[in-house]
Write a protein that holds these residues in place. Sequence first.
Motif, mmCIF file in Angstrom:
data_model
loop_
_atom_site.group_PDB
_atom_site.id
_atom_site.type_symbol
_atom_site.label_atom_id
_atom_site.label_comp_id
_atom_site.label_asym_id
_atom_site.label_seq_id
_atom_site.Cartn_x
_atom_site.Cartn_y
_atom_site.Cartn_z
ATOM 1 N N ALA A 68 7.763 8.427 -0.836
ATOM 2 C CA ALA A 68 7.447 7.647 0.364
ATOM 3 C C ALA A 68 7.774 6.170 0.172
ATOM 4 O O ALA A 68 8.149 5.482 1.125
ATOM 5 N N LEU A 69 7.643 5.671 -1.062
ATOM 6 C CA LEU A 69 7.872 4.246 -1.312
ATOM 7 C C LEU A 69 9.329 3.917 -1.655
ATOM 8 O O LEU A 69 9.743 2.762 -1.527
ATOM 9 N N GLU A 70 10.106 4.907 -2.050
ATOM 10 C CA GLU A 70 11.490 4.652 -2.462
ATOM 11 C C GLU A 70 12.330 3.968 -1.364
ATOM 12 O O GLU A 70 13.054 3.016 -1.666
ATOM 13 N N PRO A 71 12.245 4.383 -0.104
ATOM 14 C CA PRO A 71 13.017 3.674 0.926
ATOM 15 C C PRO A 71 12.628 2.196 1.045
ATOM 16 O O PRO A 71 13.496 1.341 1.259
ATOM 17 N N SER A 82 3.482 -2.895 4.443
ATOM 18 C CA SER A 82 4.485 -1.821 4.521
ATOM 19 C C SER A 82 4.117 -0.688 3.568
ATOM 20 O O SER A 82 4.237 0.493 3.915
ATOM 21 N N VAL A 83 3.676 -1.039 2.376
ATOM 22 C CA VAL A 83 3.272 -0.029 1.398
ATOM 23 C C VAL A 83 2.057 0.731 1.909
ATOM 24 O O VAL A 83 2.013 1.965 1.858
ATOM 25 N N ARG A 84 1.069 0.019 2.429
ATOM 26 C CA ARG A 84 -0.134 0.660 2.966
ATOM 27 C C ARG A 84 0.251 1.630 4.085
ATOM 28 O O ARG A 84 -0.233 2.753 4.164
ATOM 29 N N SER A 85 1.161 1.198 4.953
ATOM 30 C CA SER A 85 1.619 2.040 6.060
ATOM 31 C C SER A 85 2.302 3.313 5.552
ATOM 32 O O SER A 85 2.062 4.400 6.074
ATOM 33 N N ALA A 86 3.162 3.162 4.555
ATOM 34 C CA ALA A 86 3.859 4.329 4.000
ATOM 35 C C ALA A 86 2.862 5.312 3.389
ATOM 36 O O ALA A 86 3.004 6.534 3.544
ATOM 37 N N LEU A 87 1.839 4.795 2.718
ATOM 38 C CA LEU A 87 0.861 5.668 2.067
ATOM 39 C C LEU A 87 -0.077 6.325 3.073
ATOM 40 O O LEU A 87 -0.408 7.502 2.931
ATOM 41 N N THR A 88 -0.491 5.600 4.082
ATOM 42 C CA THR A 88 -1.329 6.234 5.112
ATOM 43 C C THR A 88 -0.495 7.238 5.911
ATOM 44 O O THR A 88 -1.039 8.213 6.429
ATOM 45 N N GLY A 89 0.825 7.024 5.976
ATOM 46 C CA GLY A 89 1.719 7.990 6.619
ATOM 47 C C GLY A 89 1.750 9.329 5.900
ATOM 48 O O GLY A 89 2.145 10.341 6.485
ATOM 49 N N GLY A 95 -8.861 3.520 4.896
ATOM 50 C CA GLY A 95 -9.969 2.922 4.164
ATOM 51 C C GLY A 95 -9.939 3.226 2.674
ATOM 52 O O GLY A 95 -10.679 2.630 1.903
ATOM 53 N N LYS A 96 -9.099 4.156 2.263
ATOM 54 C CA LYS A 96 -9.020 4.561 0.859
ATOM 55 C C LYS A 96 -7.730 4.097 0.189
ATOM 56 O O LYS A 96 -7.469 4.432 -0.964
ATOM 57 N N VAL A 97 -6.902 3.341 0.929
ATOM 58 C CA VAL A 97 -5.621 2.863 0.388
ATOM 59 C C VAL A 97 -5.662 1.349 0.267
ATOM 60 O O VAL A 97 -5.967 0.649 1.231
ATOM 61 N N PHE A 109 -0.616 -0.746 -5.795
ATOM 62 C CA PHE A 109 -1.352 0.076 -4.850
ATOM 63 C C PHE A 109 -2.359 0.950 -5.586
ATOM 64 O O PHE A 109 -2.204 1.241 -6.773
ATOM 65 N N LEU A 110 -3.398 1.341 -4.863
ATOM 66 C CA LEU A 110 -4.442 2.217 -5.376
ATOM 67 C C LEU A 110 -4.894 3.101 -4.230
ATOM 68 O O LEU A 110 -5.211 2.602 -3.150
#
Length: 150
Positions: A68-71, A82-89, A95-97, A109-110
């Motif tokens: 998910a983060l490679e792009p 952007s990272v938070r968005s990719a991870l919630t995607g 609330g956990k990202v 990120f965590l």
Amino acid sequence: MSTPSTPADFPCRGESPKPAAPTAAATSGSTVPPSDHYAENHGFRVPIPLHGQSRCDGLTAVGRVKSALEPLRQRGDFAPDSVRSALTGLGYSAGKVQAYQDGSAGVGFLIDIGASPWCVEGTMSRDVTKADAFGGYPDGTGCEPPSGGH
């Protein structure tokens, strides 16, 4: 018959078997004097490793996160939002990202997966995305690294 306290590890899907770990005889010869208790006193900051099926699930989660983060990494988008968005995607709860600036050209990120605890943590920089899954911390602080010890 006693049961082991740690589930046995086995090769996970897509994982090649690891070479055997060095024996104790090969690893003796520590450079830390026996009177140095740094490792003992800071053991509470060492993440708990995952074993058995949880380890395989962790490797799968790490693979999904990296994909998910490679792009973003390829385009040079190191904005925490952007990272938070990719991870919630990926379906992780907002609330956990956590995503935060990590140096001048990277982001950390965590993710608190929430399964007793089960966490994915890593960094993304211009050169590489790194991530690891772990089972929280020994003092029960969940996915957040503890700030104090004894």
